[in-house]
Design a protein around this motif. Sequence first.
Motif, PDB file in Angstrom:
ATOM      1  N   LEU A  53       4.587  49.925  15.185  1.00 32.37           N
ATOM      2  CA  LEU A  53       3.881  48.608  15.205  1.00 32.37           C
ATOM      3  C   LEU A  53       3.559  48.472  14.069  1.00 32.37           C
ATOM      4  O   LEU A  53       3.185  47.185  13.909  1.00 32.37           O
ATOM      5  N   LYS A 110       9.221  38.655  10.791  1.00 31.52           N
ATOM      6  CA  LYS A 110       8.778  39.034   9.646  1.00 31.52           C
ATOM      7  C   LYS A 110       9.261  38.193   8.334  1.00 31.52           C
ATOM      8  O   LYS A 110       8.823  37.834   7.568  1.00 31.52           O
ATOM      9  N   VAL A 120       2.710  38.120  13.996  1.00 26.27           N
ATOM     10  CA  VAL A 120       2.711  38.590  15.453  1.00 26.27           C
ATOM     11  C   VAL A 120       1.447  39.517  15.570  1.00 26.27           C
ATOM     12  O   VAL A 120       1.207  40.422  15.047  1.00 26.27           O
ATOM     13  N   VAL A 123       2.964  42.841  21.118  1.00 24.39           N
ATOM     14  CA  VAL A 123       4.387  42.824  21.500  1.00 24.39           C
ATOM     15  C   VAL A 123       4.451  43.439  23.105  1.00 24.39           C
ATOM     16  O   VAL A 123       3.468  44.005  23.574  1.00 24.39           O
ATOM     17  N   LEU A 140      11.546  41.294  15.732  1.00 21.40           N
ATOM     18  CA  LEU A 140      10.097  41.393  14.957  1.00 21.40           C
ATOM     19  C   LEU A 140      10.630  41.247  13.472  1.00 21.40           C
ATOM     20  O   LEU A 140      10.059  40.717  12.462  1.00 21.40           O
ATOM     21  N   GLU A 141      11.905  41.782  13.260  1.00 23.30           N
ATOM     22  CA  GLU A 141      12.506  41.833  11.784  1.00 23.30           C
ATOM     23  C   GLU A 141      12.689  40.332  11.468  1.00 23.30           C
ATOM     24  O   GLU A 141      12.232  40.059  10.351  1.00 23.30           O
ATOM     25  N   LEU A 160      13.821  44.095  20.486  1.00 23.62           N
ATOM     26  CA  LEU A 160      12.448  43.620  20.068  1.00 23.62           C
ATOM     27  C   LEU A 160      12.377  44.022  18.790  1.00 23.62           C
ATOM     28  O   LEU A 160      11.747  43.102  17.680  1.00 23.62           O
ATOM     29  N   GLU A 161      12.651  45.125  18.216  1.00 21.26           N
ATOM     30  CA  GLU A 161      12.507  45.283  16.471  1.00 21.26           C
ATOM     31  C   GLU A 161      13.715  44.245  15.915  1.00 21.26           C
ATOM     32  O   GLU A 161      13.244  43.941  15.063  1.00 21.26           O
ATOM     33  N   PHE A 163       5.148  45.658  11.852  1.00 22.58           N
ATOM     34  CA  PHE A 163       5.213  44.333  12.193  1.00 22.58           C
ATOM     35  C   PHE A 163       4.291  43.548  12.654  1.00 22.58           C
ATOM     36  O   PHE A 163       3.789  42.403  12.765  1.00 22.58           O
ATOM     37  N   LEU A 164       2.969  44.127  13.090  1.00 21.97           N
ATOM     38  CA  LEU A 164       1.917  43.497  13.733  1.00 21.97           C
ATOM     39  C   LEU A 164       0.860  43.019  12.664  1.00 21.97           C
ATOM     40  O   LEU A 164       0.738  43.751  11.470  1.00 21.97           O
ATOM     41  N   VAL A 201       5.114  38.484  21.386  1.00 21.66           N
ATOM     42  CA  VAL A 201       6.561  38.594  21.472  1.00 21.66           C
ATOM     43  C   VAL A 201       6.909  39.694  22.737  1.00 21.66           C
ATOM     44  O   VAL A 201       6.234  40.467  22.902  1.00 21.66           O
TER      45      VAL A 201
END
Length: 532
Positions: free
Chosen positions: A264, A293, A299, A302, A289-290, A285-286, A267-268, A277
Amino acid sequence: MNLSLTQETEVHPCVTLQFCQQISCTDLKIKPQNQLTSQRSVKFHSLLHQIKSICYAWKAKPYGSSKESFDQNKQCQQQFNTLTNKVIQQFAEQDINACLYWINVEPDTFVSLIPTSAITGEGIPDILTYIVRYIQSNLQEQINNSPNLIFTVMEVKVVVGSGVTCDLILVTGELKVNDTIVLSGLDGPIVTNIRALLTPQPLKEMRVKGEYVHHEAVRGSMGVKVCAPGLEDALAGSPVWVAHSQEDVERLKKEAGEELAKMLKKFLSKNGTGIYVQSSTLGSLEALLELLKSNKIPVAAVGLGPIYKRHMMKVLKACEKKEDKEEYATILSFEMEPDKEAREMAEENGIKIFTAKIVYHLVDLYKKHAEECLQRRKSEKGKAAVFPCLMKIVDSTAIFHKQDPIVIGVNVLAGVLKINTPLCIPDKDNLMIGRIESLEINHKNVTSARSKDGAIAVKITGQPQIMGGRHFDETNQICSYVTRDSIDALKQFYKEEVTEEDIDPVSYTHLRAHETREDLVCRLLLEKKNQP
């Protein structure tokens, strides 16, 4: 590749994963999933689904080999080749070589593409035979039975009668009821005891609802549904460990925490601000998040699985840190719907929930919502913003009307002059002379002006006691009057509109003009100037 099995072959238990959805799939599906497999050095093949549905006039051969079914008319073959080449190109964009399995002579370096159809069953023999052949020839040593436990969380689901469960992939080893397991959770490591081990009925898929078979123990390789308390925040895709002592528990908790932090951290947001998210699986999820970003959308937290009331509580807690950012009180949910209680709580507390089955749509929905929130704040609080500006009266004849309204001709020396800007005289102890009501260039009304525009006629109102020629004249510089509130508003709503042309000559002038007044120091200009 010869599809026939002409001799008896011992088939070891093994795990296969399906990634690509159909022959016309987009790189939205290919890119994140191939990143996951390459990061973990996973060997995979890819299925080209829906050949019957997508290829017009395809003559099906039910449950036959897709290679043999390829004996179609010329137009159908051309359509198939076009769609296949599109998929191969998308793989190539991710630096992965791919080709149809029957022309693949280097399966270790090229991904094999296997055409299939769920409607007609074509390609099923190809999948089974390819897997058996590849495993027996390339992975013999890796699939030998091992006493070491290796298993991973695939999905977290709620099963009626069993509560929250985890679908695990058990690769090797033995798992038993009452074993203590340690796994990564969204709020930290989870330590729990297995209450039940379930598998679907023979020849049934794990995701199909129905009666489950209970086991006291299971051995790899196989999929198994684990029932245990405290699995609500289990992280899909994370490894699972079995602890045999309290020392093991403490050691494995540390490992699980490190696994989550590593996953994490990328991304966080570091300050805990941003949106929430939620997604159905770790892979999606990935991918989301990508995408967030890359769009510079922060974010805060999640989650995986359906949205419940407890997720609303997390959003409300995070919102305490971002009262001025109502767009952060948002949940982006990929393929997951909130339950009734969660939706009611969201409506009561002004939390927006956006759901979609395409991640790009989620990002577009959030961008539109964020822009609406920004425009609303601009209309409410943005009026306090004051743009830096420095100007001087053209000459003694350019004071056209001396008292409210004061009308003068000026040249902008630096910055930008806008309607409603408050003006002061710096060398007369910041004497306020009023606000700009209108601007004219060559007898045409404008909303803003810069030094390149030449002489500008300015109408100033709001200070009837001030008289041009008496309280100030052409020898005095005129400056926009900035306060701490106006700086904050400018920084929050108009930061991108302040150009380098505005910064260099204006920042130090404003600082000199207001150096005796703490609330008038225009920090925005220095902050922006010092940015790399």
